[in-house]
Structure formats: C-alpha cells, structure tokens
Scaffold this motif. Structure first.
Motif, PDB file in Angstrom:
ATOM      1  N   ALA A 546       0.900  -1.060   0.075  1.00  0.00           N
ATOM      2  CA  ALA A 546      -0.065  -0.065  -0.213  1.00  0.00           C
ATOM      3  C   ALA A 546       0.984   1.197  -0.029  1.00  0.00           C
ATOM      4  CB  ALA A 546      -1.070  -0.047   1.134  1.00  0.00           C
ATOM      5  N   SER A 547       2.148   1.076  -0.057  1.00  0.00           N
ATOM      6  CA  SER A 547       3.408   2.326  -0.006  1.00  0.00           C
ATOM      7  C   SER A 547       3.191   3.111   0.853  1.00  0.00           C
ATOM      8  CB  SER A 547       3.056   3.013  -1.421  1.00  0.00           C
ATOM      9  OG  SER A 547       3.073   2.164  -2.541  1.00  0.00           O
ATOM     10  N   SER A 548       2.713   2.500   2.203  1.00  0.00           N
ATOM     11  CA  SER A 548       2.841   3.117   3.388  1.00  0.00           C
ATOM     12  C   SER A 548       3.329   2.553   4.647  1.00  0.00           C
ATOM     13  CB  SER A 548       1.607   3.863   3.784  1.00  0.00           C
ATOM     14  OG  SER A 548       0.831   2.762   3.985  1.00  0.00           O
ATOM     15  N   GLN A 549       3.929   3.057   5.363  1.00  0.00           N
ATOM     16  CA  GLN A 549       4.548   2.335   6.575  1.00  0.00           C
ATOM     17  C   GLN A 549       3.383   2.055   7.547  1.00  0.00           C
ATOM     18  OE1 GLN A 549       7.583   5.084   8.291  1.00  0.00           O
ATOM     19  NE2 GLN A 549       9.163   3.955   7.356  1.00  0.00           N
ATOM     20  N   THR A 550       3.637   0.750   8.377  1.00  0.00           N
ATOM     21  CA  THR A 550       2.675   0.242   9.136  1.00  0.00           C
ATOM     22  C   THR A 550       2.984   0.952  10.737  1.00  0.00           C
ATOM     23  OG1 THR A 550       3.285  -1.736   7.730  1.00  0.00           O
ATOM     24  CG2 THR A 550       1.888  -1.935   9.954  1.00  0.00           C
ATOM     25  N   TYR A 551       2.070   1.614  10.969  1.00  0.00           N
ATOM     26  CA  TYR A 551       2.081   1.981  12.569  1.00  0.00           C
ATOM     27  C   TYR A 551       1.007   1.395  13.392  1.00  0.00           C
ATOM     28  CZ  TYR A 551       5.821   5.412  11.862  1.00  0.00           C
ATOM     29  OH  TYR A 551       7.099   6.112  11.598  1.00  0.00           O
ATOM     30  N   GLN A 552       1.350   0.831  14.293  1.00  0.00           N
ATOM     31  CA  GLN A 552       0.263   0.178  15.270  1.00  0.00           C
ATOM     32  C   GLN A 552       0.663   0.897  16.888  1.00  0.00           C
ATOM     33  OE1 GLN A 552      -0.942  -3.797  15.043  1.00  0.00           O
ATOM     34  NE2 GLN A 552      -0.655  -3.819  12.906  1.00  0.00           N
ATOM     35  N   ASP A 553      -0.310   1.387  17.220  1.00  0.00           N
ATOM     36  CA  ASP A 553      -0.126   2.143  18.714  1.00  0.00           C
ATOM     37  C   ASP A 553       1.164   2.937  18.593  1.00  0.00           C
ATOM     38  OD1 ASP A 553      -2.336   1.057  19.628  1.00  0.00           O
ATOM     39  OD2 ASP A 553      -0.991  -0.994  19.912  1.00  0.00           O
ATOM     40  N   GLY A 554       1.459   3.751  17.474  1.00  0.00           N
ATOM     41  CA  GLY A 554       2.628   4.253  17.193  1.00  0.00           C
ATOM     42  C   GLY A 554       4.115   3.462  16.878  1.00  0.00           C
ATOM     43  N   VAL A 555       3.987   2.171  16.776  1.00  0.00           N
ATOM     44  CA  VAL A 555       5.076   1.349  16.651  1.00  0.00           C
ATOM     45  C   VAL A 555       4.944   0.908  15.035  1.00  0.00           C
ATOM     46  CG1 VAL A 555       6.283  -0.657  17.167  1.00  0.00           C
ATOM     47  CG2 VAL A 555       5.380   0.800  18.752  1.00  0.00           C
ATOM     48  N   ARG A 556       5.864   1.041  14.469  1.00  0.00           N
ATOM     49  CA  ARG A 556       6.337   0.276  13.215  1.00  0.00           C
ATOM     50  C   ARG A 556       6.548  -1.178  13.256  1.00  0.00           C
ATOM     51  NH1 ARG A 556      10.490   1.257  10.259  1.00  0.00           N
ATOM     52  NH2 ARG A 556      11.790   2.026  11.717  1.00  0.00           N
ATOM     53  N   MET A 557       5.814  -1.694  12.426  1.00  0.00           N
ATOM     54  CA  MET A 557       5.894  -3.217  12.433  1.00  0.00           C
ATOM     55  C   MET A 557       7.423  -3.645  12.070  1.00  0.00           C
ATOM     56  SD  MET A 557       3.116  -4.662  13.331  1.00  0.00           S
ATOM     57  CE  MET A 557       3.250  -3.352  14.799  1.00  0.00           C
ATOM     58  N   GLU A 558       8.104  -2.960  11.369  1.00  0.00           N
ATOM     59  CA  GLU A 558       9.405  -3.229  10.764  1.00  0.00           C
ATOM     60  C   GLU A 558      10.152  -3.502  12.093  1.00  0.00           C
ATOM     61  OE1 GLU A 558       7.563  -1.743   7.274  1.00  0.00           O
ATOM     62  OE2 GLU A 558       7.673  -1.063   9.239  1.00  0.00           O
ATOM     63  N   GLU A 559      10.124  -2.464  12.985  1.00  0.00           N
ATOM     64  CA  GLU A 559      10.687  -2.683  14.514  1.00  0.00           C
ATOM     65  C   GLU A 559      10.491  -3.889  15.111  1.00  0.00           C
ATOM     66  OE1 GLU A 559      10.985   1.877  15.858  1.00  0.00           O
ATOM     67  OE2 GLU A 559       9.173   1.120  16.221  1.00  0.00           O
ATOM     68  N   ILE A 560       9.250  -4.340  15.071  1.00  0.00           N
ATOM     69  CA  ILE A 560       8.831  -5.558  15.720  1.00  0.00           C
ATOM     70  C   ILE A 560       9.632  -6.694  15.048  1.00  0.00           C
ATOM     71  CG2 ILE A 560       7.017  -7.103  16.432  1.00  0.00           C
ATOM     72  CD1 ILE A 560       7.147  -4.668  17.898  1.00  0.00           C
ATOM     73  N   VAL A 561       9.555  -6.830  13.691  1.00  0.00           N
ATOM     74  CA  VAL A 561      10.198  -7.970  12.926  1.00  0.00           C
ATOM     75  C   VAL A 561      11.783  -7.701  13.369  1.00  0.00           C
ATOM     76  CG1 VAL A 561      10.933  -8.219  10.674  1.00  0.00           C
ATOM     77  CG2 VAL A 561       8.772  -7.830  11.150  1.00  0.00           C
ATOM     78  N   GLU A 562      12.471  -6.690  13.457  1.00  0.00           N
ATOM     79  CA  GLU A 562      13.796  -6.577  13.746  1.00  0.00           C
ATOM     80  C   GLU A 562      14.083  -7.190  15.414  1.00  0.00           C
ATOM     81  OE1 GLU A 562      17.148  -3.109  14.669  1.00  0.00           O
ATOM     82  OE2 GLU A 562      15.316  -2.723  13.683  1.00  0.00           O
ATOM     83  N   GLY A 563      13.211  -6.474  16.115  1.00  0.00           N
ATOM     84  CA  GLY A 563      13.232  -7.010  17.468  1.00  0.00           C
ATOM     85  C   GLY A 563      13.082  -8.408  17.736  1.00  0.00           C
ATOM     86  N   THR A 564      12.081  -9.178  17.182  1.00  0.00           N
ATOM     87  CA  THR A 564      12.092 -10.592  17.485  1.00  0.00           C
ATOM     88  C   THR A 564      12.992 -11.421  16.927  1.00  0.00           C
ATOM     89  OG1 THR A 564      10.298 -10.399  15.534  1.00  0.00           O
ATOM     90  CG2 THR A 564       9.431 -10.196  17.594  1.00  0.00           C
ATOM     91  N   THR A 565      13.496 -10.869  15.604  1.00  0.00           N
ATOM     92  CA  THR A 565      14.654 -11.693  15.042  1.00  0.00           C
ATOM     93  C   THR A 565      15.891 -11.454  15.786  1.00  0.00           C
ATOM     94  OG1 THR A 565      13.600 -11.209  12.853  1.00  0.00           O
ATOM     95  CG2 THR A 565      15.781 -12.054  12.495  1.00  0.00           C
TER      96      THR A 565
END
Length: 753
Positions: A546-565
């Motif tokens: 959708a050409s937009s960053q994913t924010y949920q509760d102010g957190v980008r999902m890419e940050e969760i991907v990086e953190g869990t990995t």
C-alpha cells in the motif's frame, strides 16, 4: 337546731383551713389555693381508681426554696403576672422598664425552660430584622451618594480625590453599599481611572482596596473588566507598597479564575512580565497567589511559557521549591512547573536550575496532591535529565515509590526510572544495587495490565540489563525474582505494541545470560517470538504494497520484525533453543528477510541464520531455500556486521559442497570481506578444520565477549535503549502540542487544559 348546724359547719370549715395550712407547712401545694398544679384527669385513671388494671408507683421530689425576708411579696407579684407578660419579658427583655426583674422558673441550670427555648430563635429573628433594616439603609445611602462620589473622584484637587476614595473604600467594605457601587459603571470607571493616574500612595491603596472588595462578586468582576481595570491593576504590580501589591495580585487572581477574557487581557497588558519578578518576594501566601496566576496564564499557551522563561521564571520557581515549606505555595508552584515541564524550551532550564533535586525533596511529604504534582513534573522532565548528576537520592526514593498501590504513583515512578536509566551507566548501577529489578517486577505484577505502568517498567528493566558493569547482576536478578514468566506473558494477546516492543528487547538482553536461556525457553518465549515475527512481517508486507509504513499504537511493524529476529538470534546460541527455532519452520521466513530494504532487518536475519547454520541439517535447509544468492550480495554490504554474518553462513553452507563451489565462495570472500587481510579467510578455514566453532563474539558484541550479538558499528540502541526523542519507546515526557504522533499527555485533577 339551726344554730347547732351552723356551729358544726363553721367547725368543719375551720378544720379544712387548718389541714390546708398543714399541707403548706410541709412544702406541698394541694392545688386548692393556687390551682397552679391542677392537671387534667388521666383517662386511664390513677392508682386510686377502683377500675384500673394497673398499679403505678410514684416518686415525689421535693424542692425547697428559701426566700429572704421581704422576697415573698415580690415572688407573688411575679407569679401574678399573666403568661403573656412573662413570655414577652423573656423574648423581648429590652421592652421592660429599667430595673424590672423577672423571676426565673428554672430549677435546674443544665436544662432550659420552654420559654427560654422559645426566646433564642426569636432573638435571632429580631437580629435578622434589624440587620435587614440596616442593610436597606446602607444600600439607600450608597445609591444616593454614588453620583456625588463619582464627581469627587474626577476632581482635579488630589486632596478631594483622596477623601472621596476613602469614602468609597468604606462603602465597599459593606455588602449592601458594595452592591450599589457594582451597579454603577461610572463610579467603577472613576475608581480605575483614579488608580491609574494617581501618584499618591494612600489613594492608590484605597482604590486598589475598592477593586479588591468588588472582585469578590461576579458582577463586580464584570464591572472591573469592562472599565479597563486589568491594565491598571497590572501597573500596580510595580508598586513599592506591600498592601497595594496584595490587593492588585488578589484582584487579578479573581479575574483570571472567574472572568472570561481576563487571561488574554492580562497577557496583552504585559502581566506576565510584571508577575515573574514577584517570585523574589518572601511572603509565602503572596507567592501562592502569584504562582497560581502564572499557572492560569501559562497553561495551554506556549507564548506565555516562553515569556516566563525569558524573565527567569524557572529559576524563581525552583528556588521556591528548595527554600519554602508552606504546603499551598509548594503545591501551586509545582503546578506551574508541571505546565512548563512539557515545554521543550523550559524543560532544560528547569533541570539546569536544580529542578529534579528540588522536586525530589517533596516525594516523601505528607501532602498527596503535592507528591502527585511533583511526580508528574519529574516524569515530564526526566528525559532532559539523563546526564544530570546528583540524582542518587531521587533514584532511591523512586525505587521505594514502586511499592505504592496508587496507580498514578506507579505510572510516574516507572516512567521516571525508565528515562533516568536510559544511556546512563551510573544511574543503572544505582537502581540495580537498590533492588530496583525486584521492585520493577513487583510493579508489573500490580499494574493490572495497565500499559502506562507496564511499558515504562519493562523499558527500565531493559535498560538495567544492558551496557553497564552490573548488567549481568540485573539479568540474574530478573530470573531469581521469578520475573521471566511474568515478562514472557506480556508477549501474548491482546497486543499493545509499545509493550511488545519493550518486552522483546528485554528478552533479548536476558538471553545474553546463559543461565536465563532455559527459563526463557520453558516460559514459552520462543514460540511467542516466532508468532510475533510472522504477524508483524505479514502486517509490514501488507502495508508495503500500500506504499505506506505500518504503525500500530505508534510502533512500526518493521521494528517488531527486527526486535523479534534479534531476540531469536541470541536465543539460538543455546543448542536446545536452536532446535526449537528450526522446528517452528522459521528458516524460509528468515531467508526472505535477507531481501528486506531495511539494513537492520538484514543484519539480524543473517545473524539468526549464522547461528542456525551450526546445525548441519539446518544449513542444508538454508541452502535449499535459496539463501546463497542474497548472501552473496550481502558480502558486498558496507555494513561490516552484515558482511561478517553472510560470510559465516556461506562458509557453513559450503562445507559439504564440491570444490568448485568452495572456490567460488572463497574468491568472493577474499575480494569482498577480507580484501584488506587475505590471510583471514585461511585462518578461519583452518580453525574450522580443527573442529572448533567460529568465534564472532568479539566482533559482534563488544562488552559481552562470551555472549555476543550485534556488530559494534550497529548497536541496537533503538531496541535496547531508545533515544529519548523516540517518545513511543522509553520516553515519557510528552507535550502533544508539538508532535501529534506522540501519546496523549497525562493530566490530573488539578490541571484541566
């Protein structure tokens, strides 16, 4: 015969009189002579009634009153008065002729007679009627005098003006005449004009007093406002006379509280510039009113906050917190500091003036409202105080506050600790040594899943468990105080992503301690991390299309991907954990992450694959997923950590390959990764031939040589200790006026704008 009968009757009558005299001689009154004690017969009869079913026992109390010689005639005269006369004498004694005395029928001093009970409300009624008459007289007098007084106030002779101001001041002190003054805009305007133009101190005092008295009524406030009284009152704030200052500031305070439009009028009249210097005064009650005015003017108005800063407001306010003990003054001052603490310009000034230490002094006070305000203010200031010295005592108090059952106290204390321990090794060590780890775990347990407590508490634990000399002590303390199961539970549904992000970073730090690996696995962390990785990656992919960053509760999902990995990377160093990660079918997703446009994601994905490839079967699965091509590309990365991980994975994949494949990999490695040190590849290769695992920890996690992780040039600061401008994670001093992406600010019952 008739004579005999008459004689007999006379004898009987004489006997009756004698009997009555005998009764009276004993102090009894038969009722025959006076009738005073005569009462209506009982319908049920008495003990003498022959038909009564009841028998009563009577106890007679005798009261003997001895009168002086000559007093008996006076008593008889009083008793001869009618009931109405005696009641009137009791209720309206002023109607009696002077010297007249009314006999009291009160026999027991502790009990009032009925007449006395009636007399009290009647006297109150009489007093009210008299006051009403006087009130009307005052009102009529003032109404008649107002036109003439208005003329006198406008007189050119200053002596006349002074006398007129004194008369009006006297009238303003009485409610009835004060109301008459309020209803005359002309006289109020004349008073304002006189106050503004006079150079006589006494006249200024009288006029300021008049406006002060009028300001106790809404009608008076409106009259002052419409008559232009605010600029005149602001001018009076420069008066050298203390009474004039008091009248002016209290009148302005009443206007700010109750008159619409007064705040803007005070700002336009440069009221703030005049009020801030008044913070140097010593009278605590005067200062309490002044600071409350500053709070009313600055709340929700950025320009006012900057004016207070420009005039030295932060220093004056901090000085009050340091040197005064009047509770109301401390409370009003803390309210101003709380308002200013969300201003990016005022915040550093307050901290530099010693605001953190001054506010911390009052956290053990007996006033709950003061403690609450100090905590909120400290919470807002804490991100600007991470490098501040002298906070040892404050940190100890904050750790103690974590035992509170008050949710607001826990919210503030955890938030302050989270910020003060961010990138500050000394503060981390102090909190760890003060049993901060245990207190934070207990706070999480008592938070009732309230995110405003859980998130900062987890962030504080994440800070305590990394990058300071006592980090390993903190990592062990979490396990020893049974915190690992509690922390892992936070990964489960429902997801509040800031808490998830903080928890993932904490688990990664805890996994750096070898003794924590098994408890983390037993708590079910690995499956939860994999589930979060899959979900966050899917959400990120969905938004990428959708050409937009994913924010949920102010957190980008890419940050969760990086953190869990990244957390899986550290956990994969344990052989049992490694097998569990492989069994959860994570390799295809990890290989896919090598194509991520985000460099950090590539790095942590290559790191996990590097650990998993130690298992020969896993290395074959990695190769089967087509990882060689992206890994070859990553060899040329400018990020040394990515290139190192890619090289290690390729080497482990190539162990069972033919000589041509090994040669091609060797050439790629030589030209890309080891072009400045051609012997490095051979050294690594010979080490593998001796059957020893490669050692990357010194390269990848300086400071943790036994349990390394990430390359030195790419520290995971935003996962372990976010910069404090990242308010979504770790930073809690928020002013949403300036950044709509940040969380909503925290208000309490004392601030409403």
């Amino acid at each position: 015969m008739a004579m005999q009968l008459n004689t007999s009757e006379l004898d009987m009558a004489h006997d009756s009189v004698m009997k009555v005299s005998d009764w009276q001689s004993y102090g009894y009154d038969s009722g025959i002579q006076s009738g005073i004690t005569t009462t209506t017969h009982s319908l049920r009869g008495t003990a003498d009634d022959g038909d009564s079913e009841y028998t009563k026992k009577y106890t007679t109390t005798t009261t003997t009153t001895t009168y002086a010689h000559g007093a008996l005639p006076e008593m008889e005269s009083q008793l001869a008065m009618t009931r109405g006369q005696r009641v009137r004498a009791a209720m309206f004694p002023e109607t009696l002729v002077e010297g007249t005395h009314i006999l009291s029928t009160q026999t027991d001093p502790s009990q009032q007679t009925n007449v006395q009970k009636l007399a009290e409300p009647s006297q109150m009624l009489k007093t009210a009627i008299v006051q009403l008459i006087n009130y009307q007289d005052d009102a009529e007098l003032a109404t008649r005098a107002v036109p003439e007084l208005t003329k006198l106030l406008n007189d050119e002779d200053q002596v006349v003006v002074n006398k007129a101001a004194m008369v009006v001041n006297q009238l303003a002190r009485k409610e009835a005449s004060r109301r008459a003054l309020m209803q005359s805009p002309q006289v109020v305007a004349a008073v304002v004009r006189t106050m503004q133009n006079t150079s006589d101190m006494e006249t200024a005092r009288c006029t300021a007093s008049i406006l002060h008295n009028l300001s106790h009524h809404r009608e008076g406030l409106l009259s002052i406002f419409k008559s232009g009284g605010i600029p005149a009152l602001v001018r009076m704030l420069s008066s050298p006379m203390e009474s004039v200052l008091f009248y002016a500031i209290t009148t302005l305070h009443n206007l700010l509280l109750h008159q619409e439009g007064a705040k803007m009028a005070v700002r336009l009249a440069d009221g703030l510039q005049k009020m801030v210097p008044l913070l140097q005064k010593s009278n605590p009650k005067f200062l309490a009113i002044t600071t409350d005015c500053l709070q009313l003017l600055s709340y929700g108005n950025q320009e006012s906050k900057l004016i207070i800063l420009a005039n030295g407001g932060p220093e004056g306010l901090v000085h009050i917190m340091q040197h005064h003990n009047y509770e109301k003054l401390l409370w009003t001052t803390s309210r101003v500091l709380k308002v200013l603490s969300v201003c990016p310009s005022n915040k550093p000034a307050i901290v530099e003036a010693g605001g953190m230490q001054a506010l911390g002094k009052h956290l053990n006070g007996s006033s709950p409202r003061l403690v609450q305000n100090c905590l909120w203010t400290l919470r807002n200031l804490s991100d600007a105080a991470t490098k501040q010295d002298g906070l040892d005592g404050l940190l100890q108090v904050l750790v103690t506050q974590l035992s509170s059952t008050d949710q607001n106290v826990l919210t503030c204390s955890t938030g302050i600790l989270s910020n003060l321990t961010c990138n500050n090794g000394r503060n981390k060590a102090l909190v760890t040594q003060d049993n901060g780890v245990e207190s934070l775990i207990q706070a999480i347990l008592r938070s009732n899943n309230k995110e405003d407590i859980t998130e900062p508490a987890v962030c504080a634990l994440r800070h305590l468990t990394s990058r300071h000399p006592d980090a390993e002590l903190a990592q062990n303390a979490v396990r020893m105080h049974y915190g690992i199961p509690t922390i892992v539970k936070l990964l489960n549904q429902p997801h509040y992503w800031p808490v998830i992000k903080a928890t993932v970073g904490l688990i990664r730090n805890l996994a750096l301690c070898p003794a924590n690996q098994a408890p983390i696995r037993e708590a079910g962390a690995i499956s939860s991390l994999v589930r979060l990785l899959v979900k966050s990656h899917q959400d990120a992919q969905r938004q990428t299309t959708a050409s937009s960053q994913t924010y949920q509760d102010g957190v980008r999902m890419e940050e969760i991907v990086e953190g869990t990995t990244g957390a899986l990377h550290i956990l994969a160093r344990d052989p049992i954990n490694r097998s569990e990660i492989i069994s959860l079918q994570t390799i295809p997703l990890l290989v896919q992450l090598l194509y991520s446009p985000i460099e950090n994601v590539k790095r942590v994905a290559a790191g996990v694959l590097c650990e998993l490839a130690l298992d020969k079967q896993a290395a074959e699965m990695i190769d089967a997923e087509g990882a060689s091509a992206p890994l070859m590309e990553l060899l040329h990365s400018n990020n040394e950590g990515i290139a190192t991980y890619a090289a290690a994975v390729l080497f482990r994949i190539s162990e069972d390959k033919n000589s041509d494949y090994k040669k091609r990999v060797s050439v790629e490695l030589t030209h890309s990764l080891f072009k400045h040190d051609p012997g490095a590849w051979e050294a690594t290769h010979s080490m593998q031939l001796e059957g020893q695992p490669p050692v990357y920890s010194d390269e990848m996690e300086p400071g943790y040589p036994q349990y390394g992780g990430y390359p030195a040039d790419m520290p995971m600061d935003h996962m372990m200790e976010p910069d404090l401008h990242d308010m979504v994670d770790g930073g809690y001093p928020i002013d949403v006026e300036y950044d709509p992406m940040l969380r909503q600010p925290y208000h309490d019952q004392y601030n409403h704008a």
